[in-house]
Design an enzyme around this catalytic site. Structure first.
Site, short mmCIF file in Angstrom:
data_model
loop_
_atom_site.label_atom_id
_atom_site.label_comp_id
_atom_site.label_asym_id
_atom_site.label_seq_id
_atom_site.Cartn_x
_atom_site.Cartn_y
_atom_site.Cartn_z
N GLU A 13 0.82 -1.21 0.00
CA GLU A 13 0.00 0.00 0.00
C GLU A 13 0.86 1.26 0.00
O GLU A 13 1.63 1.48 0.94
CB GLU A 13 -0.90 0.03 1.24
CG GLU A 13 -1.76 1.28 1.35
CD GLU A 13 -2.47 1.41 2.67
OE1 GLU A 13 -3.51 2.08 2.73
OE2 GLU A 13 -1.97 0.83 3.67
N GLU B 67 -11.60 2.89 6.39
CA GLU B 67 -10.48 3.21 7.27
C GLU B 67 -10.43 4.71 7.49
O GLU B 67 -9.56 5.41 6.99
CB GLU B 67 -9.17 2.70 6.66
CG GLU B 67 -8.01 2.73 7.66
CD GLU B 67 -6.68 2.34 7.03
OE1 GLU B 67 -5.88 1.71 7.73
OE2 GLU B 67 -6.43 2.68 5.85
#
Length: 265
Positions: A146, A243
Site C-alpha cells: 500500500e 479506514e
C-alpha cells in the site's frame, strides 16, 4: 456489488476492541479489517467473527516496534529474519481467521536517505516481497502493498501508485496485489478514477476515507458515489475497507453508507 468492511482500529472506538465486532455487525457491516490481530489469540478472534457472522478481510503483518515509531519491516535492510518471522506469524493468523489477504507495510527510510540507501531499501523490499508472496501462495493467500502518503507518515518508503505498480511488476508474483487506498492516492497523486481504471487488474483491496481530514467518506473533496459507480461498472467484487476517523461518535456518522447497507443511529 459494493461490500463495505469496518476498520476496527479506527471505527467503533467507543467500545473495547472485542466489542467492536458486534457493533460493526449491528451497523450493517459484513466484513472487518484492522491493523493488527496479535494482541489476541486466533481462537478469540475467530470466535468474535463467528458470533457476529463477519468475515475477516485484511490485517497487517507485524510492523516491528510500532510504539517506537516503526511502520513495517519489508524494506528494512538487516531486518530480513524478523520480516520472515512476521510473514509466518501473519499467515498463521490468516489461516485461523480464514482471511484471504495480509498487508506487508514497507517501513520508513532513514532521515536524509541518499540514492544509495533508497536503492538498498528497494532491493530488500523486492527480495522480502518475493519471499512473502511465495509463502502466502503455499496457503492460498495474497500479499498486499500500500502506498501511504508522506504527510501522515513522513519517510514511508512506498508513497506513490507508480512506485507500487513497478514493484509488483518486478516481484512478478501473481498473488502480490495493490492495496488501493483512495485517501492516500488523492493526497499523493490525485486523478482517482483514472488510477483505478489503469491499475484495476492489480488491485486486491480498496480503502476509503474523506480527504483531507480522514473523516467520513462523504466529508471532504472526494465524491465517493462516483467512484463506487465506476467500481461497480468495472466489476469489482472485493471489499472496500472503511479506514477513517469518525468526526464524532461512529454510529452518528454512518448515514453516508446507507445506500450500501449501513445503518446510522
Amino acid at each position: 456489488m459494493i461490500r463495505l468492511a469496518a476498520n476496527l482500529s479506527m471505527l467503533f472506538n467507543e467500545y473495547g476492541f472485542l466489542d467492536r465486532f458486534a457493533a460493526a455487525a449491528n451497523a450493517g457491516f459484513k466484513g472487518v479489517e484492522y491493523l493488527f490481530p496479535y494482541a489476541f489469540s486466533p481462537e478469540t478472534l475467530r470466535q468474535a467473527l463467528q458470533e457476529c457472522q463477519l468475515e475477516q478481510v485484511l490485517f497487517n503483518l507485524p510492523p516491528g516496534d510500532w510504539e517506537a515509531g516503526e511502520r513495517g519491516l519489508a524494506s528494512l535492510p538487516g531486518r530480513e529474519s524478523e520480516f520472515r518471522y512476521s510473514v509466518v506469524e501473519a499467515l498463521r493468523y490468516a489461516e485461523a481467521l480464514n482471511c484471504p489477504r495480509v498487508h506487508a507495510m514497507a517501513g520508513l527510510l532513514p532521515a536524509g536517505a541518499d540514492d544509495a540507501t533508497q536503492a538498498e531499501h528497494h532491493a530488500t523490499y523486492v527480495r522480502n516481497l518475493r519471499f512473502a508472496a511465495g509463502e502466502a501462495a503455499k496457503v492460498g493467500r495474497e500479499v498486499l502493498i500500500e502506498p501511504i502518503n508522506t504527510r501522515d507518515m513522513p519517510g514511508f518508503f512506498l508513497s506513490r501508485q507508480a512506485q507500487a505498480m513497478a514493484v509488483i511488476k518486478e516481484v512478478g508474483a501473481e498473488n502480490l496485489k495493490l492495496q488501493f487506498d483512495l485517501y492516500h492516492c488523492q493526497i499523493m497523486d490525485g486523478d482517482l478514477i483514472r488510477h483505478l481504471e489503469r491499475q484495476f487488474s492489480a488491485i486486491g483491496h480498496i480503502q476509503v476515507a474523506g480527504v483531507p481530514e480522514r473523516h467520513e467518506p462523504n466529508v471532504g473533496e472526494v465524491h465517493y458515489p462516483a467512484i463506487f459507480d465506476r467500481l461497480s461498472a468495472l466489476g469489482y467484487r472485493g471489499w472496500i475497507g472503511c479506514e477513517y476517523r469518525p468526526g464524532a461518535e461512529t454510529h452518528a456518522g454512518l448515514g453516508w453508507g446507507e445506500p450500501w447497507g449501513l445503518t446510522g443511529h
